[in-house]
Design a protein around this motif. Structure first.
Motif, PDB file in Angstrom:
ATOM      1  N   GLY A   1       0.800  -1.089  -0.043  1.00 53.26           N
ATOM      2  CA  GLY A   1      -0.076   0.103  -0.219  1.00 53.26           C
ATOM      3  C   GLY A   1       0.879   1.415  -0.004  1.00 53.26           C
ATOM      4  N   LEU A   2       2.234   0.926  -0.008  1.00 49.82           N
ATOM      5  CA  LEU A   2       2.983   2.394   0.010  1.00 49.82           C
ATOM      6  C   LEU A   2       3.983   2.410  -1.123  1.00 49.82           C
ATOM      7  CD1 LEU A   2       3.824   1.880   3.845  1.00 49.82           C
ATOM      8  CD2 LEU A   2       2.278   3.786   2.904  1.00 49.82           C
ATOM      9  N   ASN A   3       3.753   1.973  -2.246  1.00 42.11           N
ATOM     10  CA  ASN A   3       4.663   1.712  -3.391  1.00 42.11           C
ATOM     11  C   ASN A   3       4.302   2.987  -4.292  1.00 42.11           C
ATOM     12  OD1 ASN A   3       6.359  -0.286  -2.671  1.00 42.11           O
ATOM     13  ND2 ASN A   3       4.325  -1.894  -3.289  1.00 42.11           N
ATOM     14  N   ALA A   4       3.422   3.924  -4.341  1.00 41.33           N
ATOM     15  CA  ALA A   4       3.157   4.853  -5.346  1.00 41.33           C
ATOM     16  C   ALA A   4       4.263   5.721  -5.661  1.00 41.33           C
ATOM     17  CB  ALA A   4       1.786   5.545  -4.783  1.00 41.33           C
ATOM     18  N   ALA A   5       4.431   6.079  -6.786  1.00 42.30           N
ATOM     19  CA  ALA A   5       5.437   6.996  -6.942  1.00 42.30           C
ATOM     20  C   ALA A   5       5.251   8.448  -6.485  1.00 42.30           C
ATOM     21  CB  ALA A   5       5.800   6.976  -8.540  1.00 42.30           C
ATOM     22  N   PRO A   6       6.346   9.288  -5.965  1.00 47.26           N
ATOM     23  CA  PRO A   6       5.945  10.753  -5.733  1.00 47.26           C
ATOM     24  C   PRO A   6       5.281  11.361  -6.918  1.00 47.26           C
ATOM     25  CG  PRO A   6       8.156   9.693  -5.292  1.00 47.26           C
ATOM     26  CD  PRO A   6       7.707   8.818  -6.067  1.00 47.26           C
TER      27      PRO A   6
END
Lengths: 355, 355, 355, 355
Positions: A347-352
């Motif tokens: 759940g924490l892999n989104a790109a900046p």
């Protein structure tokens, strides 16, 4: 699925938790509370959630408490002093607690009461609480019932110093002079979602200032982190000075260290790269690069640059994070992942988001 | 020297008045009042005034009123509804009143009470009040006792339309179709210096929105201005929509007009240049140029660009001003200059701040 | 997995495509090109991609072209005029082309050559290209080889007008007067990632301005969209005026319409809700709500508010989107999903970033 | 009237000089040059000057040089390396030269050539040049022919340290430990008015970063200022780290000092107040107050706050200025006032612009 509740969902850490947990494949947000907005849909307060979440804020009454007790984990995105009043009832029911405020950050009761100017509601539980910095306490977190999610500044400071203190622990000579200057800068969202003239757009834009010169609550937390890491005769004195930057998100800590002769012999870039080689969220940038806060915007990544200048005996550590993600809600989710035995990055892999 | 008082000096129009009047060669600020900050030095609230002003806020009690009555002019930089309660006592003492709020803007009692949702405290005085737009009412202002300083949006709208309506007045044919769309944009300082979540930096930055879609209080004021100018059978319907821009100061009004065949035969650039040739504060830009709000930042200048496109029958008038200067405090000083027979530009000649 | 290439990856639409496609479960980015940055890793230019993408920019030489021909889809995030030169070689090899520039937006060759001041390189292919607005052309997209991804402004304008024109098509009486004023506002990223004094921070911040007053290239595209929808004797005249807002991302279009008597009898809120009931990315807000640009920041959502004021015969449509997502890269991915028979929302479900 | 010329008027220091000198009662700007904009009116480039200045840019050819030689003073608002090529011809003609670039800042030829990577064009003249910090060199400035206007950062650093070093000079014991950390922050206008992707709005807004970590040209200038002040065996090591803040104007230097036991016995607030009691432009704030950059926006004021914490042996000096005024053009005008025997504050009394 993990059943989660968020107490106090109308602040910036609250909405950030909703955003992150809504996209988490193993979590269901089953309860959202707010004293001021009970009965209102979350997407009325935050239209960005339209189509993302149907949640309605509940009041934190007795009935709610009983519902909370049926959750697997409760996140407190509340002001200081709220979580500690609920923690006992929840943990007794087997519910894990992650407090994003300060109730369980400082392990010293005296420190807590000195810096937060209130008695602690559950000193016994405080002893069992784990300071929720996975890169520091991953093992303890696996079995924690109560987690004190770190302050935003301490996250950058402790992770910016950890490889240095650990390197020092293994040396007979001092590598770094005692005095550490942490000149830190935060975006305005760090001050919370509150009505305040000082936070008014026209007061903060095109402006820059320092605050907390004579003592900020995050200082004892930084000192506690250093103390935990320290296993050496060589202690440190920390100077911590926070500033307010006219930007929404982002935190930048400039850590000024002075190298001893022995310290100049160390390749600090290598020390940092080795130290964080297996950390998913910590990026040690290549030699010579500069981090900027936007490069981690809306992401759980924390980026570090190591600048060593032996000619001037300077070691400068530059640390950036998104204060609402790695500095708050993202770190809370990372803690939850560890506590529930999930992949830490879930759940924490989104790109900046750039630009 | 003119003895001036500012009632309500803690808002943005208040501090702007202090800034402008402190530099005015013919004015002495002798009294500054604030309910909330009575007893405090102005430069404690606004450190930018350190070295500029030694004034201390007074409360607006009976004693203060008696002091006010000895001033030559009192500026009300207060919320709507304050000036009208003091106006009688002041004007009876021969004190001139300039209200930067709305108490004396709308000449129609019914309009005032409809849009501001309160009875008017001095309907008789209202009849004697002059709408303080010097480019419209210079002659009346010379003898005015009470001046209603215009709203920021109406200043741009009325001055952006004045040459057109006056040209129309002299023609037997319609030059402009009836419907006028005024799409207006304001910096955040226009919302005042107040504690409000909606005005929090993190809520307004990197964001843009409309408001007041179904009716803004400045609409009747724009309509009143047009009605005053109008001397023709050809009336207009105004659509006014305000927006909030993430900038501190500045107002931009895009006025969309449709040219009739007759209207296409007019050289509107020339009409505007002629109309404002003798106005010190109105700059009609050369053909093809674009105004931007920063080009008038901190200045009393209002800039207009006229874009005529006969092929599409479009006439677009772009108007910029600093909402706190020509849109508020600067206009109030300009009014004062006229009311006291001074050179209209006195104290208002400073160049805009760019960048 | 769909093998994708991005030609011209150093601009803002380029990095946004990398961000979105990196998270897309069915896509692999196999090639990234840049004339100016050939040989450089993408995450050197954009450190936000560190840990997200290992891609290295290639030059767009012959070798690259042959590699491109082995991809399933090529996105052109290039200036106008590049895609049309490569389109033939690619489509002949069966590669689908999505051009984020203007080469395939205008179906009229004359319009293209007039507005973009260059001959079209492949007029025959232009005839087969589909205008990539899925809400308009979903069926055609399913079989398209070449897609002209819409301009950012036209996306808001056409989707803000579609329900109205379709409603009009079914009525014998005019519902809306002929003149439509679209007063549009864009964040600065819309001007691209380029070195330009006019885009310098100190030139654009705390500032607001209009541009393209006498003709913007997006106007013929808006007119083309309206023409495609129109099936009625009641035509329209569009006035389109763009403005530059000091914000990074975000686009806001205020559409000013005048209701006829017949039009006042329509419940336009209902018309919009019905029209877009099945659209995943279009959110018609509840009556009375206001959209703001941040509510769609970094998301493919486009939000619409419908404000009907029969008393003044006004219908105001407010449309927001992220200009880099629904206005560019997100829409391109949505088009790709349709073209490859995937779920249209795949890879596009992330919540907006607020604050 | 003093006849002044500005060489290089298209940058931010150039337009700021035009703004300030246009309002100066004793100066007439008789010549304005620009290589790139020769023949263009200044108010075409900067519409904010419409109605303020009628000047037209000249090229800097031979004819212009001869005109320059008839001026009383020439300001160089040019890149480094321009003024030193013209200085001889001008000073021989009796023209005073104020260079806002670095040609005459560093008195050491070796330092200049090391940090600016070019030979100096007039080493002999360099020896006669005065470093234009009036609070340091007022007496020398009175007779100076050539003035090197200080860098923006050094102005804050030297003035923030001056009272401390002077106090130290009078003491037999060390008051302050040797290491001085200057963590400095500048608004984006400090990078100049140039076309650069790195300065693009979308790159710098909502972002914060450090730069020049391993050596900034202002460091030797700071060291030179300290050396000039120093009259003591107790030397210092300066760590200087600059950062870029998303704001237009403003500079904030946080100076971190460590107090010895002896230093803790000093009342540093009093030391600063005494030291600057007679300085018109230096404001030592009352105990406990914080400066912010906007409090000096568009003003020549430099504000200092002194925070002493004996418990932690910390002395923190916070210094703010407007980088374009006291940090550049305002200081140049202040220097000119001193050089021509005028009241030092002439033309520099305007209040800061807040909000």
């Amino acid at each position: 699925m993990i059943s989660a509740a968020i107490v106090g969902g109308t602040g910036y850490t609250g909405i950030e938790l909703i955003r992150l947990l809504s996209a988490h494949p193993e979590v269901s947000i089953d309860l959202l509370t707010s004293r001021s907005e009970a009965g209102t849909r979350a997407d009325e307060i935050f239209p960005s959630l339209r189509g993302i979440s149907d949640l309605v804020f509940s009041d934190l009454g007795n009935e709610t408490l009983s519902t909370l007790q049926q959750c697997d984990v409760v996140f407190f995105a509340t002001p200081h002093g709220v979580a500690m009043k609920q923690a006992e009832a929840l943990t007794q029911a087997g519910v894990k607690v992650i407090d994003l405020a300060a109730d369980f950050r400082l392990q010293s009761l005296a420190d807590f009461e000195h810096w937060y100017q209130q008695p602690h509601a559950c000193p016994d539980l405080l002893k069992t609480a784990v300071y929720g910095l996975p890169e520091l306490n991953r093992d303890k977190l696996a079995n924690a019932l109560i987690v004190g999610n770190p302050g935003c500044y301490p996250t950058t400071a402790i992770l910016g110093l950890k490889p240095i203190i650990e390197a020092q622990n293994q040396q007979a000579n001092r590598l770094i002079e005692a005095r550490i200057v942490i000149d830190a800068k935060s975006g305005v969202s760090g001050a919370g979602r509150q009505a305040s003239i000082a936070l008014n757009y026209a007061e903060t834009t095109d402006n820059f200032k320092a605050y907390g010169v004579t003592g900020h609550r995050h200082l004892p937390e930084i000192e506690q982190g250093i103390a935990q890491l320290l296993n050496s005769q060589f202690t440190h004195r920390v100077r911590f000075l926070p500033h307010l930057v006219p930007m929404i998100r982002g935190m930048f800590s400039s850590i000024h260290l002075e190298l001893t002769d022995a310290g100049q012999g160390v390749d600090w870039q290598q020390v940092f790269e080795n130290s964080y080689a297996s950390e998913a969220f910590i990026d040690v940038m290549p030699r010579g690069m500069y981090p900027d806060t936007r490069s981690v915007r809306a992401s759980n990544r924390l980026r570090i640059a190591v600048h060593q200048d032996n000619e001037r005996a300077e070691l400068t550590i530059l640390v950036v994070q998104d204060n609402l993600v790695k500095g708050a809600a993202g770190q809370a989710v990372q803690n939850m992942n560890v506590m529930f035995g999930l992949n830490e990055t879930l759940g924490l892999n989104a790109a900046p988001i750039v630009p």
